[in-house]
Design a protein around this motif. Structure first.
Motif, PDB file in Angstrom:
ATOM      1  N   LEU A  87      41.607  36.101  51.165  1.00 56.65           N
ATOM      2  CA  LEU A  87      41.884  35.271  49.992  1.00 56.65           C
ATOM      3  C   LEU A  87      40.617  35.012  49.186  1.00 56.65           C
ATOM      4  N   GLU A  88      39.522  34.751  49.871  1.00 51.05           N
ATOM      5  CA  GLU A  88      38.266  34.492  49.165  1.00 51.05           C
ATOM      6  C   GLU A  88      37.803  35.745  48.424  1.00 51.05           C
ATOM      7  N   LEU A  89      37.972  36.903  49.041  1.00 43.41           N
ATOM      8  CA  LEU A  89      37.620  38.145  48.355  1.00 43.41           C
ATOM      9  C   LEU A  89      38.474  38.320  47.107  1.00 43.41           C
ATOM     10  N   MET A  90      39.778  38.089  47.230  1.00 43.18           N
ATOM     11  CA  MET A  90      40.669  38.221  46.074  1.00 43.18           C
ATOM     12  C   MET A  90      40.232  37.318  44.929  1.00 43.18           C
ATOM     13  N   GLU A  91      39.937  36.047  45.234  1.00 42.58           N
ATOM     14  CA  GLU A  91      39.506  35.117  44.194  1.00 42.58           C
ATOM     15  C   GLU A  91      38.161  35.521  43.605  1.00 42.58           C
ATOM     16  N   THR A  92      37.283  36.044  44.442  1.00 45.90           N
ATOM     17  CA  THR A  92      35.960  36.459  43.971  1.00 45.90           C
ATOM     18  C   THR A  92      36.073  37.635  43.010  1.00 45.90           C
ATOM     19  N   VAL A  93      36.909  38.597  43.359  1.00 44.29           N
ATOM     20  CA  VAL A  93      37.115  39.762  42.492  1.00 44.29           C
ATOM     21  C   VAL A  93      37.764  39.335  41.177  1.00 44.29           C
ATOM     22  N   LYS A  94      38.779  38.477  41.267  1.00 39.95           N
ATOM     23  CA  LYS A  94      39.458  38.011  40.049  1.00 39.95           C
ATOM     24  C   LYS A  94      38.479  37.294  39.123  1.00 39.95           C
ATOM     25  N   GLU A  95      37.700  36.377  39.676  1.00 35.50           N
ATOM     26  CA  GLU A  95      36.729  35.640  38.868  1.00 35.50           C
ATOM     27  C   GLU A  95      35.714  36.590  38.230  1.00 35.50           C
ATOM     28  N   ASP A 133      46.442  31.019  31.548  1.00 38.22           N
ATOM     29  CA  ASP A 133      46.694  29.840  32.391  1.00 38.22           C
ATOM     30  C   ASP A 133      45.642  29.695  33.477  1.00 38.22           C
ATOM     31  N   ASN A 134      44.394  29.950  33.096  1.00 46.34           N
ATOM     32  CA  ASN A 134      43.252  29.724  33.983  1.00 46.34           C
ATOM     33  C   ASN A 134      43.336  30.552  35.261  1.00 46.34           C
ATOM     34  N   GLY A 135      43.812  31.783  35.126  1.00 47.62           N
ATOM     35  CA  GLY A 135      43.779  32.704  36.249  1.00 47.62           C
ATOM     36  C   GLY A 135      45.002  32.717  37.135  1.00 47.62           C
ATOM     37  N   VAL A 136      46.003  31.905  36.825  1.00 49.25           N
ATOM     38  CA  VAL A 136      47.231  31.957  37.636  1.00 49.25           C
ATOM     39  C   VAL A 136      47.945  33.284  37.412  1.00 49.25           C
ATOM     40  N   HIS A 137      47.959  33.725  36.167  1.00 47.15           N
ATOM     41  CA  HIS A 137      48.460  35.049  35.814  1.00 47.15           C
ATOM     42  C   HIS A 137      47.352  35.780  35.060  1.00 47.15           C
ATOM     43  N   VAL A 138      47.078  36.990  35.463  1.00 49.72           N
ATOM     44  CA  VAL A 138      46.016  37.781  34.842  1.00 49.72           C
ATOM     45  C   VAL A 138      46.594  39.122  34.398  1.00 49.72           C
ATOM     46  N   ASN A 178      45.953  42.866  33.352  1.00 42.47           N
ATOM     47  CA  ASN A 178      45.032  43.995  33.347  1.00 42.47           C
ATOM     48  C   ASN A 178      45.331  44.789  32.093  1.00 42.47           C
ATOM     49  N   GLU A 179      44.472  44.650  31.083  1.00 41.47           N
ATOM     50  CA  GLU A 179      44.720  45.286  29.785  1.00 41.47           C
ATOM     51  C   GLU A 179      44.611  46.809  29.850  1.00 41.47           C
ATOM     52  N   LEU A 180      44.026  47.332  30.919  1.00 42.23           N
ATOM     53  CA  LEU A 180      43.889  48.780  31.068  1.00 42.23           C
ATOM     54  C   LEU A 180      45.158  49.419  31.629  1.00 42.23           C
ATOM     55  N   THR A 181      45.855  48.716  32.511  1.00 46.52           N
ATOM     56  CA  THR A 181      47.089  49.253  33.083  1.00 46.52           C
ATOM     57  C   THR A 181      48.331  48.602  32.496  1.00 46.52           C
ATOM     58  N   GLY A 182      48.150  47.448  31.857  1.00 47.15           N
ATOM     59  CA  GLY A 182      49.285  46.718  31.293  1.00 47.15           C
ATOM     60  C   GLY A 182      49.978  45.807  32.281  1.00 47.15           C
ATOM     61  N   GLU A 183      49.571  45.809  33.543  1.00 45.01           N
ATOM     62  CA  GLU A 183      50.232  45.007  34.566  1.00 45.01           C
ATOM     63  C   GLU A 183      49.738  43.562  34.526  1.00 45.01           C
ATOM     64  N   VAL A 184      50.681  42.629  34.689  1.00 48.65           N
ATOM     65  CA  VAL A 184      50.339  41.216  34.808  1.00 48.65           C
ATOM     66  C   VAL A 184      50.395  40.847  36.287  1.00 48.65           C
ATOM     67  N   LEU A 185      49.285  40.382  36.827  1.00 46.36           N
ATOM     68  CA  LEU A 185      49.188  40.031  38.232  1.00 46.36           C
ATOM     69  C   LEU A 185      49.465  38.540  38.405  1.00 46.36           C
ATOM     70  N   ASP A 186      50.408  38.226  39.282  1.00 37.98           N
ATOM     71  CA  ASP A 186      50.832  36.849  39.521  1.00 37.98           C
ATOM     72  C   ASP A 186      50.111  36.312  40.758  1.00 37.98           C
ATOM     73  N   PHE A 187      49.175  35.388  40.541  1.00 33.77           N
ATOM     74  CA  PHE A 187      48.387  34.817  41.629  1.00 33.77           C
ATOM     75  C   PHE A 187      48.927  33.468  42.100  1.00 33.77           C
ATOM     76  N   SER A 188      50.097  33.077  41.635  1.00 35.37           N
ATOM     77  CA  SER A 188      50.668  31.808  42.072  1.00 35.37           C
ATOM     78  C   SER A 188      51.038  31.899  43.548  1.00 35.37           C
ATOM     79  N   LEU A 189      50.912  30.751  44.233  1.00 38.25           N
ATOM     80  CA  LEU A 189      51.195  30.707  45.666  1.00 38.25           C
ATOM     81  C   LEU A 189      52.653  30.343  45.926  1.00 38.25           C
ATOM     82  N   PRO A 190      53.273  30.897  46.950  1.00 40.03           N
ATOM     83  CA  PRO A 190      52.708  31.897  47.870  1.00 40.03           C
ATOM     84  C   PRO A 190      52.602  33.270  47.208  1.00 40.03           C
TER      85      PRO A 190
END
Length: 445
Positions: A134-142, A156-161, A163-175
């Motif tokens: 989890l810490e690695l994931m947050e470190t890479v995202k930041e 939304d401050n990193g909850v959803h990010v 990727n403008e290169l692939t077009g994918e929206v990554l959902d970091f909300s828990l779980p």
């Protein structure tokens, strides 16, 4: 009756004593104003920062998705002579922890294929590694949001990010919907190894996302194993590398970031399994493979410690340079020729030099003669490590914003890479089982 001469002598003596006292007083007052010499501080090791040193943050680089399509990363040339098996690490600028180049999209798509085809063989983790993952994931995202604000965006401050290169929206909300290692692999093109120190003081591999080992690196055979076991096949590891690695790990702090590069040669651009490691023992390269097809696969590697979990993170990013595109770089063909024939025996065997070196020798001879004819070198020029090691000489000619395209022979192997991947699956599956116990290349020379 008092002798006047005795009186005069007494006055002179008193005056002399008075002058001496004045001088002594002046010296004493002067001495008090001189600052005391500072106490000698213990010398800090050049490779070990203080636990209180701040972890560096990346500087924003405002490149767009369109610019990435033509962008080259720093030009690596990690050829050393004389050849010594060492860690060969140098300080890493945080801006280059996770670099960006024109192969990013292809690499991310290849990660998806490997994950779908091989799953836990290349992406897996052990119980007890959750905090580190989890810490690695947050470190890479930041890092991605700070370093590449036009390539990774969030409302939304990193909850959803996105990727403008692939077009994918990554959902970091828990779980989380997926393993943190999957999120990491959707953001960065690097392979990741997570190492934790156990209560017995021994470092073990506890999680890994390794879609691009080049040879075979079956995660299920390596997870939970010590670094000694993982590096069993690496030449001279016990004698040369192990002491340096253990010393580094003992001193390493989160503010310490280092990088290095290793390399080998193949005649393809496959990331999961290169042709040179798909050969059976004793096989030689096929005679119809043209020497101009050969390239150097550089394994650009970094090492850092996470502050909370104290996990050590290895990253590995492969990139290919054709020998042909380096032909006018002084001494490069000479270095390659010398190393593939004169490197220590264990290195030659580990990198499978014997399978192809006689095949490309005439080609390398031609390139060396060509450099002599062009005046780039002379027949007497010593073959030695480049002054800009581990980079190409032209690294000085560009910067982060422009990127580092080869000024004379700009290349793009994206098309070849895609064609090779289309035919890779059968060979991979045949070779994977046969070579599953092959050592990895984290710290191969």
């Amino acid at each position: 009756m008092v002798d006047i001469s005795d009186y005069n002598e007494l006055v002179k003596a008193v005056l002399a004593i008075s002058v001496l006292l004045t001088i002594f007083k002046f010296i004493f007052e002067k001495y008090k104003t001189i600052p005391k010499k500072a106490e000698k501080q213990p010398r800090r090791k050049s490779y070990g920062s203080s636990p209180d040193d701040p972890i560096p943050k990346p500087t924003p680089l405002y490149i767009t998705p369109e610019q990435v399509k033509t962008r080259d990363d720093r030009p690596w040339r990690p050829f050393r002579w004389p050849y010594h098996q060492t860690m060969s690490i140098c300080k890493l600028n945080i801006n280059h922890w996770l670099d960006m180049d024109k192969y990013y999209y292809d690499y991310i798509k290849e990660k998806e294929r490997v994950l779908h085809s091989y799953g836990p063989d290349n992406f897996d983790s052990l119980p007890g590694s959750e905090e580190a993952c989890l810490e690695l994931m947050e470190t890479v995202k930041e890092h991605m949001l700070l370093r590449y604000p036009l390539l990774f965006t969030s409302k939304d401050n990193g909850v959803h990010v996105k990727n403008e290169l692939t077009g994918e929206v990554l959902d970091f909300s828990l779980p989380l919907k997926e393993n943190p290692l999957v999120y990491v692999s959707k953001m960065a093109k690097e392979d990741f190894y997570i190492v934790l120190q156990g209560e017995d003081g021994v470092h073990r591999l506890v999680a890994a996302a390794v879609p691009f080992p080049g040879g075979s690196f079956g995660i299920k055979y390596k997870l939970g194993k010590t670094l000694d076991v993982i590096h069993t096949e690496v030449p001279y590891y016990k004698e040369k590398l192990k002491p340096s690695m253990e010393k580094w790990f003992a001193k390493m702090q989160p503010a310490d970031l280092v990088e290095r590069a290793s390399w080998y040669i193949s005649w393809d651009h496959k990331l999961l399994l290169n042709n040179v490691y798909a050969l059976k023992e004793g096989d030689k390269v096929e005679t119809d493979i043209q020497p101009t097809q050969f390239n150097v696969r550089v394994e650009r590697q970094t090492l850092r410690r996470l502050p909370k979990s104290r996990a050590i993170i290895f990253t590995n990013h492969p990139v290919f340079y054709s020998i042909e595109e380096m032909k006018d770089e002084p001494l490069v063909p000479s270095l390659i020729r010398k190393i593939i024939y004169e490197a220590p025996e264990g290195i030659c065997k580990y990198k499978n030099f014997e399978s192809f070196r006689d095949h490309i020798l005439p080609y390398l001879n031609e390139l060396v003669d060509r450099q002599i004819d062009l005046g780039l070198i002379t027949a007497e020029t010593p073959v030695k490590t480049l002054s800009t090691y581990p980079f190409a000489l032209f690294i000085k000619e560009s910067d982060d914003t422009k990127g580092w395209s080869n000024p004379k022979y700009p290349g793009n192997y994206s098309g070849e890479f895609k064609k090779e991947i289309e035919t890779a699956d059968v060979l991979e599956k045949e070779t994977y089982a046969r070579t599953a116990k092959m050592g990895d290349i984290i710290f191969a020379a």
